[in-house]
Design an enzyme around this catalytic site. Structure first.
Site: not given
Ligand code: ADP
Ligand code: MG
Length: 623
Positions: A23, A87, A187, A211
């Protein structure tokens, strides 16, 4: 895990290569595999216990590259050397991103609005493909370290709305990182695969994938029918995610609690580290509030606090925006919420209870949230990888055509019948006609590739449809049909519909074509896209001009007596002008001279037609 088997004849060890799922996220990236013993997908975890690698790349003055958490720590201190959200730039020209350039704290180069963007760090320039490849290299290195084997094959995910250029850029980034990218998958498709939704034979499901990541929000509506995923609609906001929640908390502390530079009595030289501390603390508060009612912490020695209720109020407008997008996506798909069979939660920000609540309420059902939302996409990519490796026969193999398939038409143009990435099996047909009076044969040349001129594509086969009964040009109806069966064998047939004359041939579309060649051809189609459009327009203009010349010549030969001497001279002169224009290969000139010849010949052509009409009328009266 990698499989090892022993060749009994030689006693040598054969190590079966592992295919990983990746991912490549805007905020975080990670790598997953399917365990060969339990057949379970798992995210690879380093000794530090972490699975997520922040998608951040830092370059120091000496050209050293750091990826992930150590780079994230430098985000505020060295904004011009720390690249996040690469990205967002994938497959984009400067023109595409210029309106968002305020979002990026680093330097995006503007070298002509059509050129692909580059990022400048010091005196070096990096393409988004290179930046992503650094992240992929880091993931590959981690996987090799954890699995203790080389990793060269991967499935990488991209957002469903990614276009060809963006998908190609992702593929190239993989290649640059030393990965053989077996497939790029969407995705939301990966997320549904991780939950095993709709992958059984004869199962038909309509699902919504919500998402909410760090900086982007995507809602996708998919149908899965017999293992084939189809994207019905996508919607979202490319600038909405968990980061906005963090910012809202920072603002709340600044405004309501008076935590800012002046209240802390700090000089401007520490502004950056304070900003960094606030951002980090705000994110920690948000994460804490996903499972607790109050957060209490300290920023630069001063107490800060926020309750879940305050937080929910702060983010309510953000959630409302995502729900609006959901409703647009449903509308685009022509569905109502009650027609959705399953709702899948993806992205770290869906851990926020208020987000989950809002989504449940909107769709009026429970949601799939049993799998870690920031790992679910990588886990699904691993499931797809496992299917490709042939380890999972329970699930169907979803296959698509790697390149477009079509035939040569007038002027050497490629006429695509089955576009690339079409599902297999597949069928497509189109009607063609003859160019010349009494033409008895038609050559059908089959090509594979993305370029507009067949000479730049790969010829797969050629055959002649013969025995077409003599008819004036344009009258025969030749139907060409392409049929790709489940094994990827292409059958091309041609039938003249008026006479029933038919001919067909079998082609193995991918025969002899390596992945590398497929990629090279796709790359060529991207780099030549602009030339191709120009070339196609010119060829079309030339074809039209040739036809106009032929028709006029034929007309003068047959009805020369109807033309006045002035008309005859004007026609001959104009025909000569048109031929010269064709020599010059100037599309606009060819078009204007063709139009002029049309104007010159129209008066006498109309006279002849009127006369013919009158004759016909007279004839009728006699009868
Ligand atoms: P992307 O797909 O954009 O790479 P992710 O799916 O990894 O991103 O999501 C990252 C986001 O999720 C960040 O803003 C992070 O702070 C938030 N996040 C991760 N864990 C938690 C949680 N337990 N509660 C709220 N937000 C969270
Ligand atoms: Mg993502």
């Amino acid at each position: 895990m990698a499989k090892v088997s022993i060749n009994i004849a030689t006693g040598s060890l054969l190590q079966e290569e592992i295919i990983v799922g990746i991912d490549l996220g805007t905020t975080n990236s990670l790598i997953a595999i399917v365990k060969s013993d339990t057949h379970e997908p798992i995210a690879l975890r380093e000794i530090d216990g972490l699975t997520l690698v922040p998608s951040i790349v830092h370059f120091d003055e000496y050209g050293n590259v750091t990826v992930g958490n150590p780079a994230k720590d430098l985000l505020v201190q060295q904004p011009e050397r720390t690249i996040y959200s690469a990205k967002r730039l994938m497959g984009k020209s400067y023109g595409d991103v210029s309106k968002d350039s305020g979002f990026f704290a680093y330097n995006i180069i503007d070298d002509g609005t059509d050129a692909l963007v580059k990022v400048q760090v010091g005196d070096k320039f990096y393409s988004p493909i290179e930046l992503s490849s650094y992240i992929l290299k880091e993931l590959k290195k981690r996987a090799e370290h954890i699995l203790k084997t080389t990793v060269t094959k991967a499935v990488i995910t991209v957002p469903a709305y990614f276009n060809d250029a963006q998908r190609q850029a992702t593929r190239d980034a993989g290649r640059l990182a030393g990965l053989d990218v077996l497939r790029i998958i969407n995705e939301p498709t990966a997320a549904s695969l991780a939950y095993g939704i709709g992958v059984k034979h004869n199962e038909e499901k309509t699902i919504a994938v919500y998402d909410l990541g760090g900086g982007t929000f995507d809602i996708s509506i998919l149908t899965i029918n017999n293992g084939i995923f189809e994207v019905l609609a996508t919607n979202g906001d490319t600038y909405l995610g968990g980061d906005d929640m963090d910012n809202a908390v920072v603002r709340y502390w600044q405004e309501d609690c008076g935590v800012d530079n002046s209240s802390l009595g700090l000089g401007s030289h520490t502004d950056k580290s304070l900003a960094q501390e606030m951002r980090v603390t705000a994110e920690a508060a948000k994460v804490h509030l996903s499972t607790h009612d109050v957060f209490e912490g300290k920023i630069a020695g001063q107490d800060v606090r926020i309750t879940k209720q305050d937080f929910n109020e702060l983010i309510a407008p953000l959630i409302a925006r995502t729900i609006n997008s959901c409703s647009s996506a449903l509308k685009d798909a022509g569905l109502t919420a009650s027609q959705i069979d399953a709702v899948v939660m993806v992205g770290g920000s869906t851990r926020v209870p208020a987000v989950k609540e809002a989504v449940k309420q909107f769709f009026g059902r429970e949601v799939f949230d049993g799998i870690n939302p920031d790992e679910v996409v990588a886990l699904g990519a691993a499931v797809q990888a496992d299917i490709l490796a042939g380890n999972n026969t329970e699930m169907l193999l979803l296959d698509v055509t790697p390149l477009s398939l079509g035939i040569e038409t007038m002027g050497g143009l490629m006429d695509v019948l089955i576009p690339r990435n079409s599902k297999i099996p597949n069928k497509a047909g189109r009607q063609y006609t003859t160019q010349k009076d009494g033409q008895s044969g038609m050559r059908i040349s089959v090509y594979q590739g993305e370029r507009d001129l067949v000479q730049d594509n790969r010829k797969l086969a050629e055959f002649n449809l013969t025995g077409i009964p003599a008819m004036p040009a344009g009258l025969p109806k030749v139907e060409v049909t392409f049929l790709i069966d489940a094994d990827g064998i292409l059958k091309v047939s041609a039938t003249e519909l008026r006479s029933g004359v038919a001919q067909s041939i079998d082609v193995q579309p991918q025969y002899g074509l390596t992945d590398q060649q497929v990629e090279d051809m796709l790359l060529a189609s991207l780099t030549h896209a602009k030339d191709d459009i120009k070339m196609r327009a010119l060829v079309e203009a030339l074809t039209e001009a040739t036809q106009m010349l032929e028709v006029t010549e034929k007309f003068i030969a047959k009805h020369g007596d109807v033309l006045s001497p002035v008309e005859l001279t004007a026609s001959v002169t104009q025909m000569e002008r048109l031929r010269e224009a064709m020599e010059s290969r100037d599309k606009d000139l060819v078009q204007s001279e063709t139009e002029r010849l049309n104007e010159v010949s129209r008066p006498y052509a109309e006279r002849v037609m009127d006369a013919a009409l009158k004759d016909a009328m007279r004839g009728k009266k006699v009868i």
